[in-house]
Design a protein around this motif. Structure first.
Motif, PDB file in Angstrom:
ATOM      1  N   GLY A  96      38.936  30.178  57.529  1.00  0.00           N
ATOM      2  CA  GLY A  96      39.686  31.359  57.109  1.00  0.00           C
ATOM      3  C   GLY A  96      39.772  31.623  55.631  1.00  0.00           C
ATOM      4  N   ALA A  97      40.943  32.047  55.190  1.00  0.00           N
ATOM      5  CA  ALA A  97      41.130  32.698  53.902  1.00  0.00           C
ATOM      6  C   ALA A  97      41.070  31.743  52.714  1.00  0.00           C
ATOM      7  CB  ALA A  97      42.465  33.437  53.893  1.00  0.00           C
ATOM      8  N   GLN A  98      40.576  32.271  51.588  1.00  0.00           N
ATOM      9  CA  GLN A  98      40.511  31.554  50.302  1.00  0.00           C
ATOM     10  C   GLN A  98      41.901  31.516  49.663  1.00  0.00           C
ATOM     11  OE1 GLN A  98      40.947  34.010  47.771  1.00  0.00           O
ATOM     12  NE2 GLN A  98      40.873  32.719  45.952  1.00  0.00           N
ATOM     13  N   ASN A  99      42.229  30.390  49.027  1.00  0.00           N
ATOM     14  CA  ASN A  99      43.490  30.325  48.275  1.00  0.00           C
ATOM     15  C   ASN A  99      43.326  29.598  46.945  1.00  0.00           C
ATOM     16  OD1 ASN A  99      43.371  27.609  49.003  1.00  0.00           O
ATOM     17  ND2 ASN A  99      44.896  27.823  50.645  1.00  0.00           N
ATOM     18  N   ALA A 100      42.068  29.429  46.495  1.00  0.00           N
ATOM     19  CA  ALA A 100      41.801  28.816  45.187  1.00  0.00           C
ATOM     20  C   ALA A 100      40.491  29.396  44.654  1.00  0.00           C
ATOM     21  CB  ALA A 100      41.699  27.294  45.315  1.00  0.00           C
ATOM     22  N   GLY A 101      40.319  29.344  43.335  1.00  0.00           N
ATOM     23  CA  GLY A 101      39.081  29.828  42.736  1.00  0.00           C
ATOM     24  C   GLY A 101      38.994  31.345  42.705  1.00  0.00           C
ATOM     25  N   PHE A 102      37.780  31.857  42.550  1.00  0.00           N
ATOM     26  CA  PHE A 102      37.564  33.295  42.459  1.00  0.00           C
ATOM     27  C   PHE A 102      37.913  33.992  43.775  1.00  0.00           C
ATOM     28  CE2 PHE A 102      34.498  31.727  39.234  1.00  0.00           C
ATOM     29  CZ  PHE A 102      35.026  32.387  38.130  1.00  0.00           C
ATOM     30  N   GLU A 103      38.387  35.239  43.653  1.00  0.00           N
ATOM     31  CA  GLU A 103      38.700  36.041  44.820  1.00  0.00           C
ATOM     32  C   GLU A 103      37.464  36.811  45.271  1.00  0.00           C
ATOM     33  OE1 GLU A 103      41.990  38.546  43.889  1.00  0.00           O
ATOM     34  OE2 GLU A 103      43.418  36.887  43.723  1.00  0.00           O
ATOM     35  N   LEU A 104      37.501  37.295  46.499  1.00  0.00           N
ATOM     36  CA  LEU A 104      36.361  38.003  47.074  1.00  0.00           C
ATOM     37  C   LEU A 104      35.986  39.231  46.247  1.00  0.00           C
ATOM     38  CD1 LEU A 104      34.292  38.493  49.324  1.00  0.00           C
ATOM     39  CD2 LEU A 104      36.093  39.656  50.618  1.00  0.00           C
ATOM     40  N   LYS A 105      36.976  40.002  45.817  1.00  0.00           N
ATOM     41  CA  LYS A 105      36.670  41.231  45.091  1.00  0.00           C
ATOM     42  C   LYS A 105      35.953  40.947  43.775  1.00  0.00           C
ATOM     43  CE  LYS A 105      41.286  41.446  42.932  1.00  0.00           C
ATOM     44  NZ  LYS A 105      42.531  42.252  42.816  1.00  0.00           N
ATOM     45  N   ARG A 106      36.128  39.728  43.244  1.00  0.00           N
ATOM     46  CA  ARG A 106      35.476  39.395  41.977  1.00  0.00           C
ATOM     47  C   ARG A 106      33.998  39.069  42.163  1.00  0.00           C
ATOM     48  NH1 ARG A 106      33.517  39.837  38.106  1.00  0.00           N
ATOM     49  NH2 ARG A 106      33.896  39.020  36.004  1.00  0.00           N
ATOM     50  N   ILE A 107      33.648  38.498  43.322  1.00  0.00           N
ATOM     51  CA  ILE A 107      32.248  38.112  43.518  1.00  0.00           C
ATOM     52  C   ILE A 107      31.441  39.168  44.281  1.00  0.00           C
ATOM     53  CG2 ILE A 107      32.995  35.705  43.588  1.00  0.00           C
ATOM     54  CD1 ILE A 107      31.906  35.763  46.579  1.00  0.00           C
ATOM     55  N   THR A 108      32.134  40.156  44.859  1.00  0.00           N
ATOM     56  CA  THR A 108      31.444  41.162  45.677  1.00  0.00           C
ATOM     57  C   THR A 108      30.313  41.871  44.923  1.00  0.00           C
ATOM     58  OG1 THR A 108      33.317  41.536  47.154  1.00  0.00           O
ATOM     59  CG2 THR A 108      31.753  43.340  46.918  1.00  0.00           C
TER      60      THR A 108
END
Length: 561
Positions: free
Chosen positions: A493-505
């Motif tokens: 499931g969901a990320q809670n550390a490091g870069f967020e999805l919107k940053r790497i999209t």
């Protein structure tokens, strides 16, 4: 109408799967609006990679690596839904394909007939008779019977090829009838493509379609011949078109390789083709007529029968006793009554009655050989480079990490030795557990050791790990040019550390690398991020529980690796 190389890459991703998706939405191009240019994405990826600074974990050679069998990669048969359950003293279990074993009209014909049969009060030697119907593809049934010890009372594949393959595998099968519901498989083209095709090539034939596809006049897509009856049918039709004297000749295989160099990856089932076609993503594909007739979104497509007929023969087995065999014949006769056949016709079966099957001149053993030829050559001359990105955060503890390990170990046998494979793991930090190398026996043993040594703990830096995996792919592609690059993310499931999805999209979108995500025991909220990651480059998110993940990966690797 020639398609760009980028579009073909997208098609390969879209068509690769029709598994249990995290969402009914297969594609979402809105995420590509902010995509960087390819060159800018490469530059920014390098910058991010240096910031993440992954650690390399020495890989352990698994000298005790056991050879996995096909049976090891089969989930329990009950992962395939029982669509009708009978309660007679003589209850026959029927393995039946999806086109008439669904939940609702018009794909529930056999279920509806079975319900009527169960209420009719049939008896054999004083024992009440009923049927149960399990929804399972023709190819999966073949695999489960020959490798998993599954023993249905009746097998109703879409066409006779599967019955002949069953016999060639050493399973005695008694064909009770050649047909219970008439159908054809064929080639579907958008009206625009059909008009331009017929003007240039004449009538629609497999030979003509292949010439048009090779010339770039259309993108032609077909389904996985290991599971899909339509895909298997059309594969043999293709081989026969390449060499009608000997469809398995070196000449036919060489032409298949050349064709596959620029062809989309095979889809897992027909349903993904239907959805892709309805969205206008592809313009020519294989499909059964009954599916086509019942899909309003395809009204602007033209259907032409091809290959062998799909008339749904019925097979019984030596393990069926005399009373059960008599009950089976009763059910077959019930399916062939005028009332049952009228129900079938209403649902789109029994059309094109004048169509005669193409004669491939092939035996059941030849059909099995054709599958192996396809498996070896499905990517043409292009190798595959893939990185597995595995979640080892604390939430994966217990059944999730155990399922992840077992599923990878039992299904890695389906990864071809010509592929190049690497492994990354992540919690709040990212680790390179296995640098990419050709998947020979030594790399396979290192992969096994690395998977077995995965240990959980920490938070979830999913998108840091995605970038690391992509950097590994980009570096390896310099050594192995013109390769199919894939990333597989296995997480809960969901990320809670490091870069967020919107940053790497923007980076992922600019690189154009498809990311297949596989979720373990996810909640609804957990699914959103994985789904969004896959949708960036129009891949698919698989929502797989611990029971059926081995099936999902087995079929995924058969298609892609």
């Amino acid at each position: 109408m020639k398609k760009s190389k980028f579009l073909k890459g997208v098609l390969s991703a879209v068509l690769a799967l029709s598994l249990t998706a995290c969402s009914n939405n297969v594609t979402n191009n809105t995420t590509l609006n902010n995509a960087l240019s390819y060159d800018d994405a490469v530059t920014e990826l390098g910058t991010f990679y240096r910031k993440i600074n992954p650690s390399t974990v020495p890989a352990r050679l698994d000298v005790d690596m056991a050879e996995a069998s096909v049976a090891d990669s089969l989930a329990d048969i009950d992962t395939f839904d029982m669509m009708l359950t009978g309660n007679g003293s003589l209850n026959l279990e029927i393995a039946a394909p999806s086109e008439f074993s669904g939940k609702s009209y018009p794909d529930e014909w056999l279920v509806a007939v079975g319900q009527k049969f169960n209420k009719a009060g049939y008896t054999v030697n004083g024992k009440s008779v009923s049927v149960s119907i399990r929804k399972i593809s023709s190819g999966e049934t073949l695999t489960y019977i020959t490798e998993g010890g599954y023993q249905p009372d009746l097998y109703i594949p879409s066409n006779e090829m599967w019955g002949e393959m069953l016999v060639a595998n050493g399973i005695k099968a008694n064909k009770l009838t050649d047909r219970i519901a008439g159908n054809t498989a064929g080639i579907l083209m958008s009206k625009e493509v059909y008009d331009s095709y017929t003007e240039k090539y004449g009538e629609v034939t497999m030979d003509g379609v292949l010439k048009a596809a090779i010339a770039g006049d259309m993108v032609f897509a077909y389904t996985n011949p290991y599971t899909s009856a339509t895909g298997m049918n059309i594969l043999c039709s293709m081989l026969h078109a390449f060499d009608n004297e000997n469809p398995l000749s070196d000449n036919a295989v060489d032409q298949l390789v050349q064709y596959q160099n620029n062809a989309p990856t095979a889809a897992y089932t027909t349903s993904i083709l239907k959805e892709s076609a309805s969205k206008g993503i592809i313009d020519a594909m294989v499909m059964e007529e009954q599916t086509y007739i019942n899909t309003p979104e395809l009204k602007n497509y033209v259907y032409t029968p091809a290959g062998v007929r799909h008339d749904h023969p019925v097979y019984a087995f030596p393990w069926t006793d005399e009373d059960e065999l008599e009950a089976a014949k009763m059910f077959v006769d019930f399916c062939l009554t005028s009332d049952s056949q009228s129900m079938a016709t209403e649902r789109g079966f029994n059309l094109h009655e004048d169509y005669v099957s193409e004669d491939y001149g092939m035996t059941g053993s030849d059909f099995l050989s054709a599958q192996k030829v396809w498996k070896t050559n499905k990517n043409g001359t292009r190798p595959t480079i893939a990185v597995f990105v595995t979640d080892i955060s604390g939430s994966m503890n217990g059944t999730r990490i155990k399922s992840l390990k077992n599923s990878l170990l039992s299904t890695m046998q389906y990864i071809d030795s010509s592929s190049y494979i690497g492994l990354v793991s992540y919690s709040d930090k990212v680790y390179i557990n296995l640098p990419i190398a050709q998947f020979d026996n030594k790399q396979r043993a290192y992969f096994s050791g690395a998977v077995k040594d995965l240990d959980v703990g920490g938070q979830t830096a999913t998108y840091d790990a995605v970038l690391v995996g992509m950097q590994m792919l980009m570096e390896k592609s310099k050594e192995v040019p013109d390769a199919n690059m894939m990333l597989f993310v296995l997480s809960d499931g969901a990320q809670n550390a490091g870069f967020e999805l919107k940053r790497i999209t923007p980076i992922v979108g600019g690189l154009g690398i498809s990311v297949y995500t596989i979720g373990y025991e996810m909640t609804d909220s957990d699914k959103e991020d994985l789904k969004a990651l896959s949708e960036i480059n129009e891949a698919v998110c698989i929502d797989a529980d611990t029971e059926d993940i081995v099936n999902e990966l087995r079929n995924l690797f058969n298609v892609n690796m």
